[in-house]
Design a protein around this motif. Structure first.
Motif, PDB file in Angstrom:
ATOM      1  N   GLU A  41      -8.845  -1.982  -4.926  1.00  0.00           N
ATOM      2  CA  GLU A  41      -9.257  -0.666  -4.396  1.00  0.00           C
ATOM      3  C   GLU A  41      -8.306   0.373  -4.690  1.00  0.00           C
ATOM      4  O   GLU A  41      -8.568   1.436  -4.964  1.00  0.00           O
ATOM      5  CB  GLU A  41      -9.369  -0.893  -3.184  1.00  0.00           C
ATOM      6  CG  GLU A  41     -10.781  -1.356  -2.521  1.00  0.00           C
ATOM      7  CD  GLU A  41     -11.839  -0.709  -2.593  1.00  0.00           C
ATOM      8  OE1 GLU A  41     -11.819   0.826  -2.654  1.00  0.00           O
ATOM      9  OE2 GLU A  41     -13.041  -1.002  -2.453  1.00  0.00           O
ATOM     10  N   VAL A  42      -6.985   0.005  -4.677  1.00  0.00           N
ATOM     11  CA  VAL A  42      -5.959   1.094  -5.039  1.00  0.00           C
ATOM     12  C   VAL A  42      -5.950   1.427  -6.382  1.00  0.00           C
ATOM     13  O   VAL A  42      -6.006   2.501  -6.723  1.00  0.00           O
ATOM     14  CB  VAL A  42      -4.423   0.536  -4.798  1.00  0.00           C
ATOM     15  CG1 VAL A  42      -3.311   1.497  -5.342  1.00  0.00           C
ATOM     16  CG2 VAL A  42      -4.200   0.292  -3.214  1.00  0.00           C
ATOM     17  N   GLU A  43      -6.236   0.562  -7.524  1.00  0.00           N
ATOM     18  CA  GLU A  43      -6.715   0.858  -8.773  1.00  0.00           C
ATOM     19  C   GLU A  43      -7.819   1.676  -8.989  1.00  0.00           C
ATOM     20  O   GLU A  43      -7.709   2.802  -9.638  1.00  0.00           O
ATOM     21  CB  GLU A  43      -6.594  -0.307  -9.748  1.00  0.00           C
ATOM     22  CG  GLU A  43      -6.470   0.022 -11.126  1.00  0.00           C
ATOM     23  CD  GLU A  43      -7.663   0.458 -11.826  1.00  0.00           C
ATOM     24  OE1 GLU A  43      -7.615   1.041 -12.593  1.00  0.00           O
ATOM     25  OE2 GLU A  43      -8.807  -0.160 -11.255  1.00  0.00           O
ATOM     26  N   GLY A  83      -5.651   4.873  -9.646  1.00  0.00           N
ATOM     27  CA  GLY A  83      -5.169   4.423 -11.229  1.00  0.00           C
ATOM     28  C   GLY A  83      -4.012   3.746 -11.359  1.00  0.00           C
ATOM     29  O   GLY A  83      -3.684   3.172 -12.258  1.00  0.00           O
ATOM     30  N   TYR A  84      -3.484   3.376  -9.995  1.00  0.00           N
ATOM     31  CA  TYR A  84      -2.214   2.732 -10.131  1.00  0.00           C
ATOM     32  C   TYR A  84      -2.407   1.215  -9.954  1.00  0.00           C
ATOM     33  O   TYR A  84      -3.166   0.893  -9.082  1.00  0.00           O
ATOM     34  CB  TYR A  84      -1.024   3.168  -8.850  1.00  0.00           C
ATOM     35  CG  TYR A  84      -0.428   4.432  -8.962  1.00  0.00           C
ATOM     36  CD1 TYR A  84       0.569   4.651 -10.373  1.00  0.00           C
ATOM     37  CD2 TYR A  84      -0.667   5.300  -8.187  1.00  0.00           C
ATOM     38  CE1 TYR A  84       0.977   5.665 -10.288  1.00  0.00           C
ATOM     39  CE2 TYR A  84       0.182   6.603  -8.168  1.00  0.00           C
ATOM     40  CZ  TYR A  84       0.829   6.864  -9.321  1.00  0.00           C
ATOM     41  OH  TYR A  84       1.541   7.798  -9.737  1.00  0.00           O
ATOM     42  N   HIS A  85      -1.507   0.157 -10.544  1.00  0.00           N
ATOM     43  CA  HIS A  85      -1.827  -1.137 -10.288  1.00  0.00           C
ATOM     44  C   HIS A  85      -0.450  -1.260  -9.418  1.00  0.00           C
ATOM     45  O   HIS A  85       0.613  -0.730  -9.291  1.00  0.00           O
ATOM     46  CB  HIS A  85      -1.177  -1.781 -11.652  1.00  0.00           C
ATOM     47  CG  HIS A  85      -2.322  -1.442 -12.771  1.00  0.00           C
ATOM     48  ND1 HIS A  85      -3.516  -1.946 -12.714  1.00  0.00           N
ATOM     49  CD2 HIS A  85      -2.064  -0.505 -13.869  1.00  0.00           C
ATOM     50  CE1 HIS A  85      -4.197  -1.527 -13.964  1.00  0.00           C
ATOM     51  NE2 HIS A  85      -3.248  -0.561 -14.342  1.00  0.00           N
ATOM     52  N   LEU A 136      -1.351   7.873 -12.041  1.00  0.00           N
ATOM     53  CA  LEU A 136      -2.282   8.511 -11.090  1.00  0.00           C
ATOM     54  C   LEU A 136      -3.370   9.246 -11.579  1.00  0.00           C
ATOM     55  O   LEU A 136      -3.029  10.158 -12.674  1.00  0.00           O
ATOM     56  CB  LEU A 136      -1.177   9.674 -10.249  1.00  0.00           C
ATOM     57  CG  LEU A 136      -1.782  10.092  -9.152  1.00  0.00           C
ATOM     58  CD1 LEU A 136      -2.248   9.377  -8.148  1.00  0.00           C
ATOM     59  CD2 LEU A 136      -0.829  11.410  -8.715  1.00  0.00           C
ATOM     60  N   ARG A 137      -4.454   9.132 -11.202  1.00  0.00           N
ATOM     61  CA  ARG A 137      -5.591   9.618 -11.281  1.00  0.00           C
ATOM     62  C   ARG A 137      -6.551   9.823 -10.081  1.00  0.00           C
ATOM     63  O   ARG A 137      -6.398   9.055  -9.383  1.00  0.00           O
ATOM     64  CB  ARG A 137      -6.346   9.156 -12.686  1.00  0.00           C
ATOM     65  CG  ARG A 137      -6.822   7.679 -12.439  1.00  0.00           C
ATOM     66  CD  ARG A 137      -7.942   7.378 -13.188  1.00  0.00           C
ATOM     67  NE  ARG A 137      -8.170   5.733 -12.905  1.00  0.00           N
ATOM     68  CZ  ARG A 137      -8.663   5.411 -11.884  1.00  0.00           C
ATOM     69  NH1 ARG A 137      -8.899   6.126 -10.827  1.00  0.00           N
ATOM     70  NH2 ARG A 137      -9.114   4.028 -11.785  1.00  0.00           N
ATOM     71  N   ASN A 138      -7.574  10.617 -10.488  1.00  0.00           N
ATOM     72  CA  ASN A 138      -8.528  10.776  -9.362  1.00  0.00           C
ATOM     73  C   ASN A 138      -9.771   9.795  -9.720  1.00  0.00           C
ATOM     74  O   ASN A 138     -10.003   9.428 -10.820  1.00  0.00           O
ATOM     75  CB  ASN A 138      -9.299  12.173  -9.372  1.00  0.00           C
ATOM     76  CG  ASN A 138      -7.997  13.168  -8.985  1.00  0.00           C
ATOM     77  OD1 ASN A 138      -7.210  12.864  -8.102  1.00  0.00           O
ATOM     78  ND2 ASN A 138      -8.172  14.141  -9.458  1.00  0.00           N
ATOM     79  N   GLU A 139     -10.361   9.345  -8.607  1.00  0.00           N
ATOM     80  CA  GLU A 139     -11.666   8.246  -8.626  1.00  0.00           C
ATOM     81  C   GLU A 139     -12.687   9.126  -9.440  1.00  0.00           C
ATOM     82  O   GLU A 139     -12.850  10.306  -8.938  1.00  0.00           O
ATOM     83  CB  GLU A 139     -11.736   7.774  -7.343  1.00  0.00           C
ATOM     84  CG  GLU A 139     -12.953   6.650  -7.477  1.00  0.00           C
ATOM     85  CD  GLU A 139     -13.129   6.021  -6.069  1.00  0.00           C
ATOM     86  OE1 GLU A 139     -13.549   4.686  -6.459  1.00  0.00           O
ATOM     87  OE2 GLU A 139     -12.727   6.380  -5.136  1.00  0.00           O
TER      88      GLU A 139
END
Length: 151
Positions: free
Chosen positions: A53-55, A59-61, A104-107
């Motif tokens: 879900e975080v990814e 966008g983060y691992h 970091l990116r937006n869903e």
């Protein structure tokens, strides 16, 4: 009355006195800040849920570093159209996690539309869901039983 149980996992990611949050529309459409995370899929381990879900939302691992606790919520939703009212019970597992990769990116086409780092001292001024405050209390207080009482 229908009964609904939803189990979800969320991350508290704090770095340089900032917390990673995602923005999601409230029921009335007004944006509000939420913890990155979400519902478990059938057969999925909650640890894997929070990582996935975080990814998806930021966008983060991440690497999970601690299970902070569990938050439980129960409320009744009124029935609409031909549906009966719903007795909803949400069980939310809150993990501490640290960023280990990704950008970091937006869903896109998901439940959130923006991911951003927010200053910890500015969180109280944000429109946010109560789970953000509960998660921060668990992160700060680290109760042995993994539970904080509502204020």
């Amino acid at each position: 009355m229908r009964k609904n149980l939803r189990v979800a996992a969320y991350a508290i990611c704090v770095r340089d006195d900032r917390i990673l949050l995602a923005r999601s529309p409230a029921a009335d459409g007004t944006p509000e800040w939420v913890l990155p995370g979400g519902g478990m899929e059938h057969g999925e381990d909650p640890y894997d849920t929070v990582v996935r879900e975080v990814e998806e939302e930021t966008g983060y691992h991440v690497e999970v570093t601690a299970l902070l606790g569990v938050n439980s919520l129960r409320r009744t939703f009124p029935g609409r159209l031909l549906r009966r009212p719903t007795d909803h019970h949400g069980v939310r597992l809150l993990y501490e996690a640290r960023i280990v990769g990704g950008d970091l990116r937006n869903e896109v086409n998901g439940s959130t539309d923006l991911a951003a780092w927010q200053d910890l001292d500015a969180v109280t001024g944000l429109r946010r869901i109560p789970l953000v405050d509960a998660g921060l209390r668990l992160w700060r207080e680290r109760p042995a039983g993994g539970r904080v009482q509502p204020p």
